[in-house]
Write an enzyme that holds these catalytic residues in place. Structure first.
Site, PDB file in Angstrom:
ATOM      1  N   GLY A  77       2.451  36.500  43.344  1.00 52.12           N
ATOM      2  CA  GLY A  77       3.414  35.399  43.248  1.00 52.12           C
ATOM      3  C   GLY A  77       4.786  35.742  43.805  1.00 52.12           C
TER       4      GLY A  77
ATOM      5  N   LYS B 269       3.634  24.365  55.772  1.00 50.17           N
ATOM      6  CA  LYS B 269       3.977  23.137  55.055  1.00 50.17           C
ATOM      7  C   LYS B 269       3.783  23.387  53.561  1.00 50.17           C
ATOM      8  CE  LYS B 269       4.692  18.652  54.785  1.00 50.17           C
ATOM      9  NZ  LYS B 269       6.076  18.230  55.040  1.00 50.17           N
TER      10      LYS B 269
ATOM     11  N   LYS C  49      -0.663  32.618  38.076  1.00 53.12           N
ATOM     12  CA  LYS C  49      -1.590  31.871  37.221  1.00 53.12           C
ATOM     13  C   LYS C  49      -1.398  32.249  35.758  1.00 53.12           C
ATOM     14  CE  LYS C  49      -4.640  32.790  41.026  1.00 53.12           C
ATOM     15  NZ  LYS C  49      -5.518  33.822  41.573  1.00 53.12           N
TER      16      LYS C  49
ATOM     17  N   GLU D  90      -9.093  31.951  48.224  1.00 58.09           N
ATOM     18  CA  GLU D  90      -8.199  31.003  47.553  1.00 58.09           C
ATOM     19  C   GLU D  90      -7.853  29.836  48.478  1.00 58.09           C
ATOM     20  OE1 GLU D  90      -5.877  33.737  44.282  1.00 58.09           O
ATOM     21  OE2 GLU D  90      -4.772  33.287  46.114  1.00 58.09           O
TER      22      GLU D  90
ATOM     23  N   ARG E   1     -10.726  41.989  46.037  1.00 56.17           N
ATOM     24  CA  ARG E   1     -10.829  42.824  44.823  1.00 56.17           C
ATOM     25  C   ARG E   1     -11.391  41.962  43.690  1.00 56.17           C
ATOM     26  NH1 ARG E   1      -6.544  40.323  42.061  1.00 56.17           N
ATOM     27  NH2 ARG E   1      -4.939  39.599  43.458  1.00 56.17           N
TER      28      ARG E   1
ATOM     29  N   VAL F  11      -8.134  38.994  38.001  1.00 50.36           N
ATOM     30  CA  VAL F  11      -7.817  38.865  36.573  1.00 50.36           C
ATOM     31  C   VAL F  11      -8.788  37.880  35.905  1.00 50.36           C
ATOM     32  CG1 VAL F  11      -6.063  38.087  34.937  1.00 50.36           C
ATOM     33  CG2 VAL F  11      -5.364  39.391  36.966  1.00 50.36           C
TER      34      VAL F  11
ATOM     35  N   ARG G 297      -4.093  33.624  29.712  1.00 46.75           N
ATOM     36  CA  ARG G 297      -3.495  34.957  29.847  1.00 46.75           C
ATOM     37  C   ARG G 297      -2.390  35.084  28.798  1.00 46.75           C
ATOM     38  NH1 ARG G 297      -2.759  36.545  36.235  1.00 46.75           N
ATOM     39  NH2 ARG G 297      -4.614  35.484  37.016  1.00 46.75           N
TER      40      ARG G 297
HETATM   41  P1  ADP Z   1      -0.109  35.444  46.091  1.00 44.02           P
HETATM   42  O1  ADP Z   1      -0.517  36.487  47.061  1.00 44.02           O
HETATM   43  O2  ADP Z   1       1.172  35.721  45.441  1.00 44.02           O
HETATM   44  O3  ADP Z   1      -1.229  35.096  45.161  1.00 44.02           O
HETATM   45  P2  ADP Z   1      -0.679  32.895  47.424  1.00 44.02           P
HETATM   46  O4  ADP Z   1      -0.560  32.666  48.887  1.00 44.02           O
HETATM   47  O5  ADP Z   1      -2.056  33.003  46.872  1.00 44.02           O
HETATM   48  O6  ADP Z   1       0.165  34.172  47.016  1.00 44.02           O
HETATM   49  O7  ADP Z   1       0.089  31.727  46.687  1.00 44.02           O
HETATM   50  C1  ADP Z   1       0.350  31.751  45.302  1.00 44.02           C
HETATM   51  C2  ADP Z   1       0.591  30.341  44.793  1.00 44.02           C
HETATM   52  O8  ADP Z   1       1.680  29.713  45.493  1.00 44.02           O
HETATM   53  C3  ADP Z   1      -0.572  29.394  45.003  1.00 44.02           C
HETATM   54  O9  ADP Z   1      -1.503  29.488  43.972  1.00 44.02           O
HETATM   55  C4  ADP Z   1       0.112  28.039  45.036  1.00 44.02           C
HETATM   56  O10 ADP Z   1       0.356  27.537  43.759  1.00 44.02           O
HETATM   57  C5  ADP Z   1       1.432  28.338  45.698  1.00 44.02           C
HETATM   58  N1  ADP Z   1       1.379  28.041  47.146  1.00 44.02           N
HETATM   59  C6  ADP Z   1       1.048  28.893  48.127  1.00 44.02           C
HETATM   60  N2  ADP Z   1       1.096  28.281  49.337  1.00 44.02           N
HETATM   61  C7  ADP Z   1       1.479  27.007  49.108  1.00 44.02           C
HETATM   62  C8  ADP Z   1       1.736  25.852  49.947  1.00 44.02           C
HETATM   63  N3  ADP Z   1       1.630  25.915  51.275  1.00 44.02           N
HETATM   64  N4  ADP Z   1       2.108  24.700  49.339  1.00 44.02           N
HETATM   65  C9  ADP Z   1       2.242  24.624  48.001  1.00 44.02           C
HETATM   66  N5  ADP Z   1       2.036  25.666  47.162  1.00 44.02           N
HETATM   67  C10 ADP Z   1       1.666  26.846  47.697  1.00 44.02           C
HETATM   68  P1  ADP Z   2      -5.243  37.344  40.445  1.00 48.55           P
HETATM   69  O1  ADP Z   2      -5.329  36.639  41.761  1.00 48.55           O
HETATM   70  O2  ADP Z   2      -6.328  38.283  40.136  1.00 48.55           O
HETATM   71  O3  ADP Z   2      -4.881  36.457  39.346  1.00 48.55           O
HETATM   72  P2  ADP Z   2      -2.578  38.242  40.611  1.00 48.55           P
HETATM   73  O4  ADP Z   2      -2.086  37.750  41.937  1.00 48.55           O
HETATM   74  O5  ADP Z   2      -2.088  37.589  39.384  1.00 48.55           O
HETATM   75  O6  ADP Z   2      -4.126  38.333  40.659  1.00 48.55           O
HETATM   76  O7  ADP Z   2      -2.326  39.788  40.565  1.00 48.55           O
HETATM   77  C1  ADP Z   2      -3.043  40.629  39.719  1.00 48.55           C
HETATM   78  C2  ADP Z   2      -2.163  41.717  39.248  1.00 48.55           C
HETATM   79  O8  ADP Z   2      -1.738  42.492  40.324  1.00 48.55           O
HETATM   80  C3  ADP Z   2      -0.921  41.205  38.570  1.00 48.55           C
HETATM   81  O9  ADP Z   2      -0.653  42.107  37.570  1.00 48.55           O
HETATM   82  C4  ADP Z   2       0.108  41.236  39.671  1.00 48.55           C
HETATM   83  O10 ADP Z   2       1.387  41.407  39.116  1.00 48.55           O
HETATM   84  C5  ADP Z   2      -0.346  42.424  40.472  1.00 48.55           C
HETATM   85  N1  ADP Z   2      -0.136  42.286  41.922  1.00 48.55           N
HETATM   86  C6  ADP Z   2      -0.880  41.614  42.796  1.00 48.55           C
HETATM   87  N2  ADP Z   2      -0.453  41.770  44.046  1.00 48.55           N
HETATM   88  C7  ADP Z   2       0.609  42.583  43.977  1.00 48.55           C
HETATM   89  C8  ADP Z   2       1.488  43.160  44.947  1.00 48.55           C
HETATM   90  N3  ADP Z   2       1.377  42.946  46.233  1.00 48.55           N
HETATM   91  N4  ADP Z   2       2.488  43.939  44.497  1.00 48.55           N
HETATM   92  C9  ADP Z   2       2.604  44.179  43.206  1.00 48.55           C
HETATM   93  N5  ADP Z   2       1.795  43.702  42.252  1.00 48.55           N
HETATM   94  C10 ADP Z   2       0.824  42.908  42.615  1.00 48.55           C
HETATM   95 MG    MG Z   3      -3.051  34.332  45.663  1.00 44.56          MG
END
Ligand code: ADP
Ligand code: ADP
Ligand code: MG
Length: 450
Positions: free
Chosen positions: A170, A206, A242, A280, A298, A301, A344
């Site tokens: 996030g 977008k 999440k 995703e 991987r 969670v 969670r």
């Molecule tokens: P992370 O690697 O942190 O999980 P993600 O690319 O999966 O990053 O995005 C995390 C969250 O951010 C998504 O679950 C969604 O809620 C929001 N998000 C990501 N991209 C978009 C987008 N283009 N428009 C709206 N929400 C987005």
């Molecule tokens: P999931 O998609 O499994 O819900 P999350 O995006 O919430 O995974 O990440 C799982 C765990 O890994 C969380 O504890 C998050 O804080 C950590 N995490 C994920 N990606 C990174 C990153 N690039 N740097 C640091 N922590 C991360």
């Molecule tokens: Mg993601």
């Protein structure tokens, strides 16, 4: 043809509930486990329940759970055949996976090639497009000057999202609504991404308003077999992270469900994916269209949601395919049953919603029909400030969504965590909100409605 290497001993390069969870599968497979821990974690449950344990450094993650030489030495000393990285920490680190292989230790995860390609948000987007999976058209800003960036964003139209290619958890994302904010935001995010992920590469896409986050669980082996285990709806998020996940998604039609699951399988096959993984997507509820967002290479969670719905032990399967075995499950073997929701539970201040450490004076976990709890805390355990604030996951199953909501209220009501602050009341608030109950929500639910 991949050779079979059955593991006798697995080192789990993680902590908390996922380290305990991986041990459970190892035990059932007859594999011994090695826990690694920081100085601060010597009293942790994952250490107590492992067959062996090794201290790998001081409390700070950089010095212990992210300390590759220390973890590899622990594997060498204990004679572990393989390393399970859990999630977070080194789980998506291709350099770590490569070093494991060089030391003749199996990295329980996908091939280095998949980690490299799919771990990068820009690269994986390009691959998804080639595989015929719908994606949001990105603006790659690294080769553009400021005027060109502005012109392209104008064409795309606000709101937009600036993302760090190496971002995760996030972090490394910023929504922008006005032209005036664009260039400053790019500059600051670039610096932040460099500091946090060691890579300042950004792109723009977008921003989809009011979407759902829908993801598909993939299971693949080293012999070219790929199946999916259905979807999870993870739209209840805070700061892009999440906090509640459920399956099936209550917004998908059967037709869209099939399309999205097939798209995920298509992508996994395209990159010769060979482990558990998650694709995703963002789902635009108005247009009824989905777009590839990223792949998590991987275990996630929220994997128990899928396990409870399908009865498949995802971590055992992940270990089996890492040993070189073929999948014994075919797509037609996967049967979906009931409705599952995961909560969670985090140690955090309800006022600020920021992590909050402290000692748990009393812990009582919920039980009864349809309840599973994946945790690592106990009465007397001290939640540490150095690590993720998630302390427990409550996973509830019932025949349908309405009954799952009723059972969830009951389970959360039974849960007692005293001595520290948690987000339990936040979960109860969400559960009792009419829009959550009636499936009328999006990823902005928490920021707008609670
Ligand atoms: P992370 O690697 O942190 O999980 P993600 O690319 O999966 O990053 O995005 C995390 C969250 O951010 C998504 O679950 C969604 O809620 C929001 N998000 C990501 N991209 C978009 C987008 N283009 N428009 C709206 N929400 C987005
Ligand atoms: P999931 O998609 O499994 O819900 P999350 O995006 O919430 O995974 O990440 C799982 C765990 O890994 C969380 O504890 C998050 O804080 C950590 N995490 C994920 N990606 C990174 C990153 N690039 N740097 C640091 N922590 C991360
Ligand atoms: Mg993601």
């Amino acid at each position: 043809m991949a050779e079979i290497k059955n593991f006798k001993k697995v080192l789990i390069a993680n902590r908390g509930e996922i380290a305990v969870r991986v041990q459970r599968s190892c035990r059932e497979l007859g594999i011994d486990t090695v826990a690694v821990h920081s100085d601060a974690d010597s009293g942790s449950l994952h250490v107590k329940v492992a067959d062996e344990s090794v201290c790998i450094g001081p409390a700070k993650p950089k010095l212990s759970y992210l300390n590759i030489p220390s973890i590899l030495s622990a594997a060498e000393i204990t004679g572990a055949d393989a390393v399970h990285p859990g999630y977070g920490f080194l789980s998506e680190n291709d350099e770590f996976a490569r070093m494991c292989h060089n030391w003749n230790i199996t990295f329980i995860g996908p091939s280095v090639d998949c980690l490299e390609k799919m771990g990068d948000k820009i690269e994986s987007k390009k691959i998804a497009k080639q595989a015929g999976v719908p994606t949001l058209e990105p603006i790659y800003i690294s080769q553009l000057n400021n005027d060109e960036i502005k012109a392209q964003v104008k064409k795309l139209g606000y709101p937009i999202l600036i993302k760090a290619s190496a971002g995760g958890g996030g972090r490394g994302m910023r929504r922008i609504d006005r032209d005036e904010d664009l260039l400053t935001a790019i500059m600051t995010l670039q610096e932040e991404a460099k500091a946090a992920f060691g890579d300042g590469t950004l792109f723009i896409e977008k921003y989809i308003t009011e979407p759902r986050h829908i993801e598909v669980q993939i299971l693949a082996d080293k012999h070219g077999n790929v199946i999916h285990l259905g979807e999870r709806d993870c739209s209840i998020q805070r700061r892009f992270q999440k906090i509640i996940e459920e399956s099936p998604s209550p917004v998908l039609s059967e037709e869209t469900r099939e399309d999205i699951c097939n798209a995920a399988v298509r992508l996994a096959k395209f990159v010769n994916y060979d482990s558990v993984g998650t694709v995703e997507f963002l789902y635009d509820q108005e247009q009824k269209k989905f777009y590839f967002m990223e792949m998590n290479t991987r275990i996630q969670v929220e994997h128990p949601v899928t396990e409870q719905r399908t009865g498949v032990d995802l971590i055992s399967e992940q270990i089996r395919v890492a040993q070189g075995h073929k999948l014994t499950l075919k797509q037609s073997d996967i049967k979906f049953d009931g409705h599952v929701i995961e909560f969670r539970i985090c140690a955090e201040d309800p006022e600020t919603q920021l992590p909050c450490a402290g000692t748990i004076s009393h812990y009582h976990r919920p039980a009864g029909l349809g309840i599973r709890v994946d945790d690592f805390i106990y009465s007397g355990y001290t939640v540490l400030p150095y690590y993720d604030s998630m302390i427990s996951k409550i996973i509830v199953k019932a025949p349908n969504r309405d009954q799952a909501l009723i059972r969830s209220c009951r389970a959360l009501g039974e849960t007692v965590v005293s001595g520290i602050k948690t987000n339990l009341t936040l979960h109860t608030k969400i559960l009792n909100h009419p829009d959550f109950k009636s499936n009328n929500f999006s990823t902005s639910f928490l920021s707008k409605k609670i």
